[in-house]
Design a protein around this motif. Structure first.
Motif, PDB file in Angstrom:
ATOM      1  N   ILE A 183       5.064   9.236   6.169  1.00  7.84           N
ATOM      2  CA  ILE A 183       5.790   8.336   5.198  1.00  7.84           C
ATOM      3  C   ILE A 183       6.086   7.312   5.995  1.00  7.84           C
ATOM      4  O   ILE A 183       6.746   7.590   7.125  1.00  7.84           O
ATOM      5  CB  ILE A 183       6.854   8.923   4.449  1.00  7.84           C
ATOM      6  N   VAL A 184       5.778   6.118   5.803  1.00  6.87           N
ATOM      7  CA  VAL A 184       6.398   5.166   6.443  1.00  6.87           C
ATOM      8  C   VAL A 184       7.312   4.277   5.597  1.00  6.87           C
ATOM      9  O   VAL A 184       7.021   4.166   4.518  1.00  6.87           O
ATOM     10  CB  VAL A 184       5.033   3.948   6.646  1.00  6.87           C
ATOM     11  N   ILE A 188       0.854  -1.205   0.148  1.00  2.89           N
ATOM     12  CA  ILE A 188      -0.011   0.261   0.001  1.00  2.89           C
ATOM     13  C   ILE A 188       0.891   1.440  -0.089  1.00  2.89           C
ATOM     14  O   ILE A 188       1.698   1.615   1.056  1.00  2.89           O
ATOM     15  CB  ILE A 188      -1.007   0.193   1.291  1.00  2.89           C
ATOM     16  N   VAL A 189       1.030   1.919  -0.886  1.00  2.00           N
ATOM     17  CA  VAL A 189       1.893   2.889  -1.265  1.00  2.00           C
ATOM     18  C   VAL A 189       1.260   4.234  -1.036  1.00  2.00           C
ATOM     19  O   VAL A 189       2.115   5.360  -1.118  1.00  2.00           O
ATOM     20  CB  VAL A 189       2.842   2.964  -2.608  1.00  2.00           C
ATOM     21  N   LEU A 190      -0.026   4.272  -0.931  1.00  2.00           N
ATOM     22  CA  LEU A 190      -0.859   5.884  -1.121  1.00  2.00           C
ATOM     23  C   LEU A 190      -2.205   5.673  -0.279  1.00  2.00           C
ATOM     24  O   LEU A 190      -2.879   4.762  -0.691  1.00  2.00           O
ATOM     25  CB  LEU A 190      -0.790   6.415  -2.859  1.00  2.00           C
ATOM     26  N   GLN A 240       4.296   4.826 -10.739  1.00  2.04           N
ATOM     27  CA  GLN A 240       4.807   6.068 -10.965  1.00  2.04           C
ATOM     28  C   GLN A 240       6.108   5.866 -10.263  1.00  2.04           C
ATOM     29  O   GLN A 240       7.246   6.694 -10.492  1.00  2.04           O
ATOM     30  CB  GLN A 240       3.971   6.998 -10.166  1.00  2.04           C
ATOM     31  N   LEU A 241       6.214   5.393  -8.807  1.00  2.00           N
ATOM     32  CA  LEU A 241       7.363   5.108  -8.119  1.00  2.00           C
ATOM     33  C   LEU A 241       8.452   4.467  -8.947  1.00  2.00           C
ATOM     34  O   LEU A 241       9.732   4.542  -8.789  1.00  2.00           O
ATOM     35  CB  LEU A 241       7.282   4.077  -6.903  1.00  2.00           C
ATOM     36  N   ARG A 242       8.174   3.272  -9.789  1.00  2.00           N
ATOM     37  CA  ARG A 242       9.128   2.408 -10.364  1.00  2.00           C
ATOM     38  C   ARG A 242       9.484   3.730 -11.600  1.00  2.00           C
ATOM     39  O   ARG A 242      10.882   3.498 -11.925  1.00  2.00           O
ATOM     40  CB  ARG A 242       8.496   1.315 -11.096  1.00  2.00           C
ATOM     41  N   HIS A 243       8.749   4.296 -12.138  1.00  2.00           N
ATOM     42  CA  HIS A 243       9.147   5.275 -13.220  1.00  2.00           C
ATOM     43  C   HIS A 243      10.059   6.252 -12.781  1.00  2.00           C
ATOM     44  O   HIS A 243      11.133   6.602 -13.665  1.00  2.00           O
ATOM     45  CB  HIS A 243       7.832   6.030 -13.910  1.00  2.00           C
ATOM     46  N   HIS A 244      10.148   6.590 -11.621  1.00  2.00           N
ATOM     47  CA  HIS A 244      10.851   7.912 -11.015  1.00  2.00           C
ATOM     48  C   HIS A 244      12.163   7.163 -10.377  1.00  2.00           C
ATOM     49  O   HIS A 244      12.728   7.783  -9.634  1.00  2.00           O
ATOM     50  CB  HIS A 244      10.093   8.771 -10.315  1.00  2.00           C
ATOM     51  N   ASN A 245      12.187   5.689 -10.153  1.00  2.00           N
ATOM     52  CA  ASN A 245      13.213   5.111  -9.485  1.00  2.00           C
ATOM     53  C   ASN A 245      13.081   5.615  -7.949  1.00  2.00           C
ATOM     54  O   ASN A 245      14.246   5.832  -7.480  1.00  2.00           O
ATOM     55  CB  ASN A 245      14.558   5.358 -10.130  1.00  2.00           C
ATOM     56  N   VAL A 246      11.902   5.647  -7.408  1.00  2.70           N
ATOM     57  CA  VAL A 246      11.735   5.778  -6.044  1.00  2.70           C
ATOM     58  C   VAL A 246      11.501   4.672  -5.110  1.00  2.70           C
ATOM     59  O   VAL A 246      10.667   3.863  -5.441  1.00  2.70           O
ATOM     60  CB  VAL A 246      10.390   7.090  -5.790  1.00  2.70           C
ATOM     61  N   PRO A 247      12.075   4.472  -4.051  1.00  2.00           N
ATOM     62  CA  PRO A 247      12.032   3.133  -3.220  1.00  2.00           C
ATOM     63  C   PRO A 247      10.585   3.255  -2.872  1.00  2.00           C
ATOM     64  O   PRO A 247       9.914   3.907  -2.581  1.00  2.00           O
ATOM     65  CB  PRO A 247      13.001   3.177  -2.360  1.00  2.00           C
ATOM     66  N   LEU A 248      10.176   1.859  -2.500  1.00  2.00           N
ATOM     67  CA  LEU A 248       9.043   1.398  -1.773  1.00  2.00           C
ATOM     68  C   LEU A 248       8.737   2.268  -0.604  1.00  2.00           C
ATOM     69  O   LEU A 248       9.653   2.598   0.197  1.00  2.00           O
ATOM     70  CB  LEU A 248       8.856   0.048  -1.396  1.00  2.00           C
ATOM     71  N   HIS A 249       7.487   3.098  -0.299  1.00  2.08           N
ATOM     72  CA  HIS A 249       7.097   3.698   0.949  1.00  2.08           C
ATOM     73  C   HIS A 249       5.720   3.956   0.996  1.00  2.08           C
ATOM     74  O   HIS A 249       5.027   3.658  -0.142  1.00  2.08           O
ATOM     75  CB  HIS A 249       7.898   4.907   1.197  1.00  2.08           C
ATOM     76  N   THR A 250       4.865   4.223   2.071  1.00  3.55           N
ATOM     77  CA  THR A 250       3.702   4.720   2.261  1.00  3.55           C
ATOM     78  C   THR A 250       3.550   5.911   2.417  1.00  3.55           C
ATOM     79  O   THR A 250       3.922   6.396   3.445  1.00  3.55           O
ATOM     80  CB  THR A 250       2.879   3.819   3.182  1.00  3.55           C
ATOM     81  N   PRO A 300      15.850  11.629   1.272  1.00  3.42           N
ATOM     82  CA  PRO A 300      16.007  12.826   0.412  1.00  3.42           C
ATOM     83  C   PRO A 300      15.114  12.579  -1.139  1.00  3.42           C
ATOM     84  O   PRO A 300      14.667  13.359  -1.674  1.00  3.42           O
ATOM     85  CB  PRO A 300      17.296  13.158   0.188  1.00  3.42           C
ATOM     86  N   ALA A 301      15.278  11.185  -1.551  1.00  2.00           N
ATOM     87  CA  ALA A 301      14.527  11.178  -2.754  1.00  2.00           C
ATOM     88  C   ALA A 301      13.097  11.002  -2.704  1.00  2.00           C
ATOM     89  O   ALA A 301      12.473  11.349  -3.659  1.00  2.00           O
ATOM     90  CB  ALA A 301      15.129   9.412  -3.043  1.00  2.00           C
ATOM     91  N   ILE A 302      12.752  10.618  -1.603  1.00  2.00           N
ATOM     92  CA  ILE A 302      11.129  10.573  -1.297  1.00  2.00           C
ATOM     93  C   ILE A 302      10.785  11.956  -1.135  1.00  2.00           C
ATOM     94  O   ILE A 302       9.414  12.279  -1.548  1.00  2.00           O
ATOM     95  CB  ILE A 302      10.737   9.704  -0.180  1.00  2.00           C
ATOM     96  N   VAL A 303      11.467  12.661  -0.526  1.00  2.00           N
ATOM     97  CA  VAL A 303      11.132  14.283  -0.170  1.00  2.00           C
ATOM     98  C   VAL A 303      10.990  15.175  -1.872  1.00  2.00           C
ATOM     99  O   VAL A 303      10.072  15.685  -2.055  1.00  2.00           O
ATOM    100  CB  VAL A 303      11.969  14.885   0.531  1.00  2.00           C
ATOM    101  N   ASP A 304      12.158  14.687  -2.554  1.00  2.00           N
ATOM    102  CA  ASP A 304      12.400  15.246  -3.864  1.00  2.00           C
ATOM    103  C   ASP A 304      11.262  14.646  -4.794  1.00  2.00           C
ATOM    104  O   ASP A 304      10.604  15.529  -5.415  1.00  2.00           O
ATOM    105  CB  ASP A 304      13.767  14.771  -4.478  1.00  2.00           C
TER     106      ASP A 304
END
Length: 466
Positions: free
Chosen positions: A276-277, A230-232, A323-333, A287-291
């Motif tokens: 964010i979890v 569950i990411v969102l 979207q997370l995969r497209h922008h190379n952002v790691p898993l998070h909720t 930093p990547a998640i904030v960005d």
């Protein structure tokens, strides 16, 4: 001689830190390079609260410190500061560190023993943080809180002012519950809740809840290989269809679990804070998640109107996961923050979540509607049907609505619903005498009048209304 020995201990400790710290893997080096690119792109400075549980800092079985994770946290916080952000750490672990120092295998049940262990461990825990941050030239400050420390509005403001001054000085505040003095009546219960209250206190932009899983799942991923990420979560109050949140604390040294993180996320999002979890052993992802949230994340409300079906909710997860995969952002909720129209103001948050309730005032539905109206009326005695439990003046009580009988009494056959909180100008004994009466009768009945209102508007708070 004592000086020589203390210097020797310090060098031994540093050797232990860097011996236990893993060599940077290609993956970590890649994220370090990515974070440097993010630093050049950052356009806004944020206030970020990072919460770490005991299980992230202390090994559950041996009670030994996880110095490698702590070091990565220190590097991440230092990098965030160099990007211009202000960072607060909410750190559990005082009791767990005390258990290790005293060679006690299990957390005792007697409160006085736990408090004594916390007194031993808290000093060691903050010393550990200080030692690590000093390697990067960073100063830290310890802040220990209980609910007693924010019971009054001026105390709440003082706590906020202190933390903000530390941030302005470039110091990293490290917040923990004061387990040495805390008892059940005044404790926050867990540091997930404390982190949400701290984030709301300072008006933070982000709250990161670091845990032992990379995100929320539909079920426990350790026992169910088919659990889906569950990411969102657009609106937590509307539920999590298809998600099992029954798991408790994940370790012996912790007090939380996913349920407490959901409570914290609800508190923080109501205060307008993105929550964010994410996994605690990869803090370099912060930093990547904030960005990503700042530059790439877009949520289109019509795509998910809330109260949707389980299938709609899971489709939303698939779309965001792509979207997370497209922008190379790691898993998070991500738990989305309420917009400015619906978020709680500071004083409202303090009344709803910073105070301890001592009783209840029951009013009728028409009176409740007047309190919600645009002119935001205050609460008068004639609105009160019944008073429950004992409380003093200006103590916080639950505000509930019930059905009023023609006689003016409460209809016990109808359900009662809690809708908010108030700080009462009158004690429960006084209020029991003036309930149902117009304000002009207060002096006649009591022989004095503190106020024409049971509660002034500034002392009434409701959860966000959608």
């Amino acid at each position: 001689m004592p000086y020589v020995y203390s210097v020797y201990c310090a060098y031994e400790y540093l050797f232990l830190i860097f011996r236990l710290r893993p060599s940077p893997s290609p993956s970590i080096l890649s994220w370090q390079r990515k974070n440097r690119r993010i630093e050049r792109r950052m356009t806004k400075a944020f206030t970020i609260v990072i919460k770490l549980g005991s299980s992230s800092l202390v090994d559950e079985s041996t009670k030994e410190p996880k110095l490698s994770i702590m070091t990565l946290i220190v590097e991440t916080v230092t990098n965030l500061k160099r990007m211009g952000h202000k960072v607060i750490i909410v750190s559990s672990g005082g009791i767990a560190v005390g258990l290790d120092a005293l060679n006690i295998p299990h957390k005792p049940k007697q409160l006085s023993e736990v408090q004594a262990i916390a007194a031993v461990g808290q000093g060691r825990l903050i010393a550990r943080w200080n030692m690590l941050f000093s390697q990067y030239g960073e100063e830290t400050a310890q802040i220990l809180l209980t609910r007693n420390d924010i019971l009054r509005w001026n105390q709440y403001n003082n706590a906020r002012n202190t933390i903000n001054e530390l941030l302005a000085m470039g110091v990293i505040p490290i917040v923990n519950e004061n387990d040495t003095l805390s008892i059940s009546e005044i404790e926050f219960g867990d540091n997930d809740t404390l982190s949400a209250i701290t984030a709301a206190l300072v008006g933070a932009d982000f709250l990161f809840l670091l845990t032992d899983v990379d995100c929320l799942y539909t079920d426990n991923p350790r026992t169910n290989p088919n659990a889906r990420p569950i990411v969102l979560v657009p609106e937590l109050s509307e539920g999590l269809p298809g998600v099992n949140t029954s798991s408790g604390s994940g370790s012996e040294v912790g007090t939380g679990g996913m349920r407490t993180k959901l409570i914290a996320a609800d508190l923080a999002s109501n205060a307008g804070i993105e929550t964010i979890v994410m996994k605690s052993d990869r803090p370099e992802y912060v930093p990547a998640i904030v960005d990503y949230i700042q530059h790439h994340f877009h949520f289109n409300p019509p795509c998910y109107a809330g109260n949707g079906t389980q299938q709609q909710f899971l489709e939303l997860q698939d779309a965001e996961l792509e979207q997370l995969r497209h922008h190379n952002v790691p898993l998070h909720t991500k738990f989305l923050a309420n917009d400015n129209k619906h978020k709680l103001k500071n004083r409202e948050f303090w009344i709803l979540h910073g105070l301890i309730t001592k009783g209840a005032i029951i009013i009728d539905e028409n009176s409740y509607d007047r309190l919600l109206s645009k002119d935001k009326a205050s609460l008068t005695p004639n609105a009160v049907i019944e008073v429950r439990d004992n409380f003093h003046e200006l103590e916080c009580v639950d505000l509930k609505i019930g059905k009023r009988l023609p006689s003016g009494d409460l209809d016990d056959s109808q359900p009662i619903q809690c809708v908010g909180r108030v700080r009462s100008n009158y004690t429960s004994l006084e209020l029991a005498k003036i309930k149902g009466l117009p304000s002009e009768r207060i002096h006649d009945v009591l022989g004095y009048s503190v106020s024409e209102y049971v509660a002034h508007r500034e002392n009434i708070a409701f959860p966000p209304q959608f």
